[in-house]
Scaffold this motif. Structure first.
Motif, mmCIF file in Angstrom:
data_model
loop_
_atom_site.group_PDB
_atom_site.id
_atom_site.type_symbol
_atom_site.label_atom_id
_atom_site.label_comp_id
_atom_site.label_asym_id
_atom_site.label_seq_id
_atom_site.Cartn_x
_atom_site.Cartn_y
_atom_site.Cartn_z
ATOM 1 N N ASP A 27 0.789 -1.263 0.111
ATOM 2 C CA ASP A 27 0.155 0.032 -0.206
ATOM 3 C C ASP A 27 0.738 1.163 0.070
ATOM 4 O O ASP A 27 0.793 2.099 -0.724
ATOM 5 C CB ASP A 27 -0.932 0.101 1.242
ATOM 6 C CG ASP A 27 -2.147 -1.065 1.077
ATOM 7 O OD1 ASP A 27 -2.066 -1.513 0.007
ATOM 8 O OD2 ASP A 27 -2.663 -1.354 2.109
ATOM 9 N N ILE A 30 3.031 1.767 -3.308
ATOM 10 C CA ILE A 30 2.038 2.107 -4.441
ATOM 11 C C ILE A 30 1.793 3.670 -4.400
ATOM 12 O O ILE A 30 1.864 4.209 -5.305
ATOM 13 C CB ILE A 30 0.745 1.424 -4.519
ATOM 14 C CG1 ILE A 30 0.707 -0.124 -4.894
ATOM 15 C CG2 ILE A 30 -0.572 2.121 -5.363
ATOM 16 C CD1 ILE A 30 -0.584 -0.825 -4.829
ATOM 17 N N LEU A 94 -3.778 1.242 -10.011
ATOM 18 C CA LEU A 94 -2.753 1.481 -9.207
ATOM 19 C C LEU A 94 -3.421 2.652 -8.487
ATOM 20 O O LEU A 94 -3.675 2.962 -7.141
ATOM 21 C CB LEU A 94 -1.517 2.095 -9.660
ATOM 22 C CG LEU A 94 -0.382 1.055 -9.929
ATOM 23 C CD1 LEU A 94 0.610 1.428 -10.636
ATOM 24 C CD2 LEU A 94 -0.284 0.075 -8.828
ATOM 25 N N PHE A 97 -6.322 1.355 -6.557
ATOM 26 C CA PHE A 97 -5.779 0.812 -5.069
ATOM 27 C C PHE A 97 -5.657 1.760 -3.952
ATOM 28 O O PHE A 97 -6.005 1.666 -2.949
ATOM 29 C CB PHE A 97 -4.595 0.029 -5.492
ATOM 30 C CG PHE A 97 -4.903 -1.117 -6.186
ATOM 31 C CD1 PHE A 97 -5.847 -1.895 -6.363
ATOM 32 C CD2 PHE A 97 -3.722 -1.609 -7.291
ATOM 33 C CE1 PHE A 97 -6.129 -2.972 -7.201
ATOM 34 C CE2 PHE A 97 -3.873 -2.518 -7.824
ATOM 35 C CZ PHE A 97 -5.036 -3.442 -8.088
ATOM 36 N N ASP A 98 -4.784 2.632 -4.513
ATOM 37 C CA ASP A 98 -4.495 3.913 -3.543
ATOM 38 C C ASP A 98 -5.554 4.753 -3.050
ATOM 39 O O ASP A 98 -5.675 5.136 -1.895
ATOM 40 C CB ASP A 98 -3.471 4.833 -4.376
ATOM 41 C CG ASP A 98 -2.958 5.836 -3.508
ATOM 42 O OD1 ASP A 98 -2.228 5.450 -2.535
ATOM 43 O OD2 ASP A 98 -3.177 7.115 -3.526
ATOM 44 N N ARG A 103 -10.114 -2.624 -3.121
ATOM 45 C CA ARG A 103 -9.266 -3.217 -2.120
ATOM 46 C C ARG A 103 -8.209 -3.990 -2.591
ATOM 47 O O ARG A 103 -8.590 -5.296 -3.171
ATOM 48 C CB ARG A 103 -10.217 -4.100 -1.046
ATOM 49 C CG ARG A 103 -11.176 -3.203 -0.127
ATOM 50 C CD ARG A 103 -11.739 -4.085 0.835
ATOM 51 N NE ARG A 103 -10.698 -4.429 1.801
ATOM 52 C CZ ARG A 103 -11.098 -5.042 2.760
ATOM 53 N NH1 ARG A 103 -12.368 -5.369 3.254
ATOM 54 N NH2 ARG A 103 -10.123 -5.633 3.595
ATOM 55 N N PHE A 104 -6.775 -3.765 -2.148
ATOM 56 C CA PHE A 104 -5.785 -4.440 -2.910
ATOM 57 C C PHE A 104 -5.784 -6.098 -2.362
ATOM 58 O O PHE A 104 -5.421 -6.835 -3.339
ATOM 59 C CB PHE A 104 -4.577 -3.889 -2.644
ATOM 60 C CG PHE A 104 -3.327 -4.427 -3.371
ATOM 61 C CD1 PHE A 104 -3.283 -4.467 -4.499
ATOM 62 C CD2 PHE A 104 -2.340 -4.845 -2.493
ATOM 63 C CE1 PHE A 104 -2.279 -5.084 -5.267
ATOM 64 C CE2 PHE A 104 -1.146 -5.534 -3.392
ATOM 65 C CZ PHE A 104 -1.055 -5.439 -4.616
ATOM 66 N N ASN A 105 -5.963 -6.275 -1.151
ATOM 67 C CA ASN A 105 -5.965 -7.623 -0.834
ATOM 68 C C ASN A 105 -7.082 -8.332 -1.676
ATOM 69 O O ASN A 105 -6.581 -9.479 -1.951
ATOM 70 C CB ASN A 105 -6.393 -7.634 0.696
ATOM 71 C CG ASN A 105 -5.172 -7.078 1.599
ATOM 72 O OD1 ASN A 105 -4.162 -6.202 1.054
ATOM 73 N ND2 ASN A 105 -5.345 -7.208 2.919
ATOM 74 N N TYR A 122 0.927 -11.940 -4.541
ATOM 75 C CA TYR A 122 1.555 -10.634 -4.737
ATOM 76 C C TYR A 122 2.515 -10.655 -5.744
ATOM 77 O O TYR A 122 2.801 -10.032 -6.511
ATOM 78 C CB TYR A 122 2.211 -9.944 -3.351
ATOM 79 C CG TYR A 122 2.792 -8.655 -3.483
ATOM 80 C CD1 TYR A 122 2.189 -7.515 -4.034
ATOM 81 C CD2 TYR A 122 4.011 -8.606 -3.226
ATOM 82 C CE1 TYR A 122 2.733 -6.454 -3.953
ATOM 83 C CE2 TYR A 122 4.918 -7.504 -3.627
ATOM 84 C CZ TYR A 122 4.118 -6.368 -3.643
ATOM 85 O OH TYR A 122 4.660 -5.163 -4.032
#
Length: 242
Positions: A27, A30, A94, A97-98, A103-105, A122
């Motif tokens: 996180d 990124i 990206l 995500f930021d 949600r990146f997970n 990942y």
């Protein structure tokens, strides 16, 4: 121009950090990558150009597939064919995500599922998405990319010389404590003193020559051990195999 290169180098380094880094730090990495884009006029213009007419909503439907095939438990992610579209697609992801809109997970386990592990998922994500994304940008600014590569190589070399100096100091203390004759210990200390000085000067050729002599010295007095092996192992990084 130097400032331009420095900002693009910062972006490339941020990509490298994301690729080589750990999932738990993704996180923040990124965020740093996107800040490096915002700080560079050239990169801002590049991403503005590639995203201007890019249909991100349609791209997500085309390249983020869930399930990956009929009956599959997980999805799969793909990249567009055109290089400009790859830049636009990954950049928009990206940003989402930021911002937290994706949600990146959840994204990782949904589209890059690998053994149920965030770490493995990942690794798959950065290899398939961030690596080509970085390489395309580097190709757009070849002078900056080469300059950044040289700077990183020089930095790694400096770190290796420092590590050699640290190991030499350990060796000098070890040799001084050996149950050997004063003459033998003085000979070893003389070699190590010169080796320490050569590492301080960044003289790789002299370091190599002195290490060769030190290797024979250790064999003669039968004083090889794990500590000396660590010195040789660290120094090997200065002499990559062709």
């Amino acid at each position: 121009m130097e400032q331009v290169y420095a900002k693009i180098d910062r972006f490339l380094s941020a990509c490298d950090d994301l690729i080589a880094g750990k999932f738990i730090l993704a996180d923040s990495k990124i965020g740093e990558l996107l800040k490096s884009v915002a700080s560079s006029k050239e990169l801002t213009e590049l991403f503005s150009a590639v995203t201007e007419k890019f249909d991100y909503t349609a791209a997500k439907k085309a390249y983020l597939r869930f399930p990956s095939e009929k009956g599959a438990a997980h999805g799969a992610a793909f990249l567009p064919v055109e290089r400009g579209d790859i830049l636009a697609f990954v950049f928009c992801l990206l940003v989402e995500f930021d911002a937290g809109s994706i949600r990146f997970n959840d994204f990782l386990l949904r589209y890059f599922y690998e053994d149920g592990s965030y770490t493995a998922s990942y690794a798959l994500f950065v290899d398939r998405m961030i690596r080509p994304f970085r390489d395309i940008v580097r190709d757009c600014f070849p002078a900056a990319g080469k300059r950044g590569q040289v700077l990183r190589m020089e930095q790694k070399e400096d770190e290796t010389f420092a590590a050699v100096s640290e190991r030499v100091s350990v060796e000098r203390n070890r040799i001084a404590s050996l149950s050997a004759s004063d003459e033998d210990k003085d000979a070893g200390d003389l070699i190590l003193a010169e080796l320490y000085a050569a590492a301080g000067r960044g003289d790789a050729q002299e370091v190599r020559a002195l290490l060769c002599g030190y290797c024979y010295y250790l064999r003669c007095i039968r004083a090889e051990d794990e500590s000396s092996e660590e010195l040789f192992s660290v120094a090997e990084k200065l002499f990559p195999k062709s």
